[in-house]
Design a protein around this motif. Structure first.
Motif, PDB file in Angstrom:
ATOM      1  N   ALA A   8       1.219   6.650  -6.887  1.00 32.90           N
ATOM      2  CA  ALA A   8      -0.177   7.983  -6.859  1.00 32.90           C
ATOM      3  C   ALA A   8      -0.091   8.586  -6.654  1.00 32.90           C
ATOM      4  CB  ALA A   8      -1.040   6.727  -7.093  1.00 32.90           C
ATOM      5  N   GLU A   9       0.620   9.160  -5.454  1.00 31.61           N
ATOM      6  CA  GLU A   9       0.027  10.580  -5.038  1.00 31.61           C
ATOM      7  C   GLU A   9      -0.933   9.975  -4.065  1.00 31.61           C
ATOM      8  OE1 GLU A   9       0.895  13.706  -7.459  1.00 31.61           O
ATOM      9  OE2 GLU A   9       3.135  13.128  -7.582  1.00 31.61           O
ATOM     10  N   VAL A  10      -1.451   9.024  -3.684  1.00 33.37           N
ATOM     11  CA  VAL A  10      -2.988   8.800  -2.425  1.00 33.37           C
ATOM     12  C   VAL A  10      -2.625   8.417  -1.873  1.00 33.37           C
ATOM     13  CG1 VAL A  10      -4.027   8.405  -5.160  1.00 33.37           C
ATOM     14  CG2 VAL A  10      -3.073   6.794  -3.520  1.00 33.37           C
ATOM     15  N   SER A  11      -4.126   8.927  -0.670  1.00 33.54           N
ATOM     16  CA  SER A  11      -3.429   8.580   0.435  1.00 33.54           C
ATOM     17  C   SER A  11      -2.934   6.502   0.800  1.00 33.54           C
ATOM     18  CB  SER A  11      -4.836   8.697   0.919  1.00 33.54           C
ATOM     19  OG  SER A  11      -6.450   7.588   0.401  1.00 33.54           O
ATOM     20  N   ALA A  59      -4.989   3.385  -1.424  1.00 28.16           N
ATOM     21  CA  ALA A  59      -4.252   2.108  -2.290  1.00 28.16           C
ATOM     22  C   ALA A  59      -4.533   0.396  -1.702  1.00 28.16           C
ATOM     23  CB  ALA A  59      -3.019   2.351  -1.997  1.00 28.16           C
ATOM     24  N   GLU A  60      -4.950   0.816  -0.238  1.00 27.77           N
ATOM     25  CA  GLU A  60      -5.310  -0.901  -0.083  1.00 27.77           C
ATOM     26  C   GLU A  60      -5.916  -1.118  -0.961  1.00 27.77           C
ATOM     27  OE1 GLU A  60      -5.386   0.139   4.149  1.00 27.77           O
ATOM     28  OE2 GLU A  60      -3.638  -0.396   4.772  1.00 27.77           O
ATOM     29  N   GLU A  61      -8.102   0.175  -0.586  1.00 24.69           N
ATOM     30  CA  GLU A  61      -8.507  -0.881  -1.553  1.00 24.69           C
ATOM     31  C   GLU A  61      -8.169  -0.786  -2.695  1.00 24.69           C
ATOM     32  OE1 GLU A  61     -12.679   1.722  -3.110  1.00 24.69           O
ATOM     33  OE2 GLU A  61     -11.342   2.544  -1.182  1.00 24.69           O
ATOM     34  N   TRP A  62      -6.880  -0.577  -3.109  1.00 24.99           N
ATOM     35  CA  TRP A  62      -7.351  -1.205  -4.962  1.00 24.99           C
ATOM     36  C   TRP A  62      -6.566  -1.883  -4.819  1.00 24.99           C
ATOM     37  CZ3 TRP A  62      -4.370   4.177  -6.805  1.00 24.99           C
ATOM     38  CH2 TRP A  62      -4.909   5.429  -6.452  1.00 24.99           C
ATOM     39  N   ILE A  63      -5.730  -2.216  -3.830  1.00 26.76           N
ATOM     40  CA  ILE A  63      -4.636  -3.753  -3.574  1.00 26.76           C
ATOM     41  C   ILE A  63      -6.418  -4.877  -3.723  1.00 26.76           C
ATOM     42  CG2 ILE A  63      -3.244  -5.282  -2.391  1.00 26.76           C
ATOM     43  CD1 ILE A  63      -1.874  -2.875  -2.124  1.00 26.76           C
ATOM     44  N   GLU A  64      -7.000  -4.210  -2.709  1.00 30.17           N
ATOM     45  CA  GLU A  64      -8.428  -5.402  -2.730  1.00 30.17           C
ATOM     46  C   GLU A  64      -9.228  -5.610  -3.824  1.00 30.17           C
ATOM     47  OE1 GLU A  64     -10.412  -3.757   0.485  1.00 30.17           O
ATOM     48  OE2 GLU A  64      -8.750  -3.713   2.286  1.00 30.17           O
ATOM     49  N   GLN A  65      -9.091  -4.935  -4.468  1.00 30.11           N
ATOM     50  CA  GLN A  65     -10.078  -4.712  -5.763  1.00 30.11           C
ATOM     51  C   GLN A  65      -8.713  -5.578  -6.869  1.00 30.11           C
ATOM     52  OE1 GLN A  65     -11.648  -1.175  -7.785  1.00 30.11           O
ATOM     53  NE2 GLN A  65     -11.498  -0.097  -5.784  1.00 30.11           N
ATOM     54  N   ALA A  66      -7.839  -5.660  -6.336  1.00 31.21           N
ATOM     55  CA  ALA A  66      -6.584  -6.124  -7.561  1.00 31.21           C
ATOM     56  C   ALA A  66      -7.046  -7.950  -7.383  1.00 31.21           C
ATOM     57  CB  ALA A  66      -5.438  -5.478  -7.340  1.00 31.21           C
ATOM     58  N   ALA A 113       0.752  -1.181   0.071  1.00 31.06           N
ATOM     59  CA  ALA A 113       0.062  -0.230  -0.196  1.00 31.06           C
ATOM     60  C   ALA A 113       0.715   1.524   0.348  1.00 31.06           C
ATOM     61  CB  ALA A 113      -0.948   0.040   1.020  1.00 31.06           C
ATOM     62  N   GLU A 114       2.500   1.504   0.289  1.00 30.00           N
ATOM     63  CA  GLU A 114       3.288   2.321   0.938  1.00 30.00           C
ATOM     64  C   GLU A 114       3.660   2.615  -0.917  1.00 30.00           C
ATOM     65  OE1 GLU A 114       5.201   2.005   3.636  1.00 30.00           O
ATOM     66  OE2 GLU A 114       3.985   2.421   5.300  1.00 30.00           O
ATOM     67  N   THR A 115       4.107   1.845  -1.388  1.00 26.08           N
ATOM     68  CA  THR A 115       4.304   1.622  -1.939  1.00 26.08           C
ATOM     69  C   THR A 115       3.518   2.505  -3.543  1.00 26.08           C
ATOM     70  OG1 THR A 115       5.891   0.110  -1.944  1.00 26.08           O
ATOM     71  CG2 THR A 115       5.648   0.959  -4.326  1.00 26.08           C
ATOM     72  N   VAL A 116       1.862   1.544  -3.521  1.00 25.19           N
ATOM     73  CA  VAL A 116       1.236   2.062  -4.362  1.00 25.19           C
ATOM     74  C   VAL A 116       0.483   3.755  -3.610  1.00 25.19           C
ATOM     75  CG1 VAL A 116      -1.384   2.284  -5.089  1.00 25.19           C
ATOM     76  CG2 VAL A 116       0.622   0.117  -4.847  1.00 25.19           C
ATOM     77  N   SER A 117       0.753   3.959  -2.844  1.00 30.65           N
ATOM     78  CA  SER A 117       0.300   5.569  -2.331  1.00 30.65           C
ATOM     79  C   SER A 117       1.183   6.479  -3.034  1.00 30.65           C
ATOM     80  CB  SER A 117      -0.120   5.454  -1.064  1.00 30.65           C
ATOM     81  OG  SER A 117       1.589   5.620  -0.167  1.00 30.65           O
ATOM     82  N   GLU A 118       2.268   6.462  -2.818  1.00 31.43           N
ATOM     83  CA  GLU A 118       3.774   7.200  -3.559  1.00 31.43           C
ATOM     84  C   GLU A 118       3.363   7.413  -4.359  1.00 31.43           C
ATOM     85  OE1 GLU A 118       6.771   5.973  -1.374  1.00 31.43           O
ATOM     86  OE2 GLU A 118       7.211   6.335   0.502  1.00 31.43           O
TER      87      GLU A 118
END
Length: 270
Positions: A254-257, A261-268, A247-252
């Motif tokens: 995409a510049e999102v919270s 990022a955790e929600e996108w990973i859960e969808q994936a 989640a931290e890598t994704v948030s950094e």
């Protein structure tokens, strides 16, 4: 070395004989001196006897009527006994000393004879040992020469075999080098074929993944074209990449919270 030993033995023998001869000379001189001492003391007794008679004569001359004959007789008897005792003493002493000298001479003669015999035995033994040593050295020298000759023959044979084997080994190594080159060329060709096949398969897979909606990030709600580009720059281009990311890598990227990022990973993952 043996000559030095024999010379030392002979010198020791001569020195000991000289020592015995010197001792006999000293004993003889002692006996001669004893006889001289006896003669001197005898003369002293004679002088003492004459002096005593003179004293008695002078004394009786002062006393008229006395005859010195009795006194002379007494003096002569007394000095006679002294002379007899003196002579007996020196005779016994000379006999004892002569006996000691004779015994010493006899013993020294016997010892010299034994010394000569033992010295001769030692010299003979030295000659025997020398002869045996020379013989052993000659035999050992002969054995060493034979051993050196055999060693030289073996060395010549080994050198000849080594030259032959060196030529065979050189030919073998040359053939093996040619085989290795051929095998290496085959491996390089096979490696190129495999690399090309892998590259083709990777391009094909990437093309399939990029065009398959199930594998692209377009199916994730909340990720638009700009976000997909940002994630792709970070190495997250597919659903599988998103699942493997944290989640931290994704948030950094995409510049999102972190929650987005955790929600996108859960969808994936779903």
């Amino acid at each position: 070395m043996f000559d030095v030993q024999r010379t030392a033995l002979k010198q020791s023998q001569q020195l000991f004989k000289q020592g015995l001869a010197t001792q006999r000379t000293v004993d003889t001189m002692a006996l001669t001196g004893l006889k001289g001492q006896e003669s001197l003391q005898r003369q002293q007794l004679e002088v003492a006897q004459a002096a005593t008679r003179g004293y008695v004569s002078a004394t009786t001359a002062l006393l008229p009527g006395d005859e010195p004959s009795d006194a002379y007789r007494t003096i002569d008897e007394t000095f006679g006994r002294l002379k007899t005792t003196h002579a007996e003493f020196y005779d016994a002493l000379e006999q004892e000393l002569e006996r000691d000298v004779d015994s010493a001479t006899e013993l020294s003669s016997e010892f010299v004879d034994a010394l000569d015999e033992q010295t001769d035995q030692l010299l003979e033994m030295s000659h025997t040992v020398e002869d045996r040593t020379v013989q052993n050295v000659d035999e050992l020298s002969g054995q060493l020469r034979e051993q050196l000759e055999r060693t030289q023959e073996l060395q010549d044979e080994l050198e000849e075999q080594l030259e032959t084997q060196t030529g065979d080994v050189a030919d073998l190594l040359e053939r093996q080098a040619e085989q290795v080159d051929q095998f290496q060329q085959q491996l390089e060709a096979q490696a190129e074929d495999v690399t090309q096949q892998l590259q083709n398969q990777q391009i094909e897979a990437q093309t399939t993944i990029a065009t398959d909606p199930e594998h692209t990030l377009e199916s994730i709600e909340g990720i638009d074209d700009d976000v997909r580009e940002q994630l792709s720059d970070a190495g997250i281009a597919t659903i599988d990449d998103l699942v493997r990311a944290d989640a931290e890598t994704v948030s950094e990227a995409a510049e999102v919270s972190t929650s987005d990022a955790e929600e996108w990973i859960e969808q994936a993952e779903a």
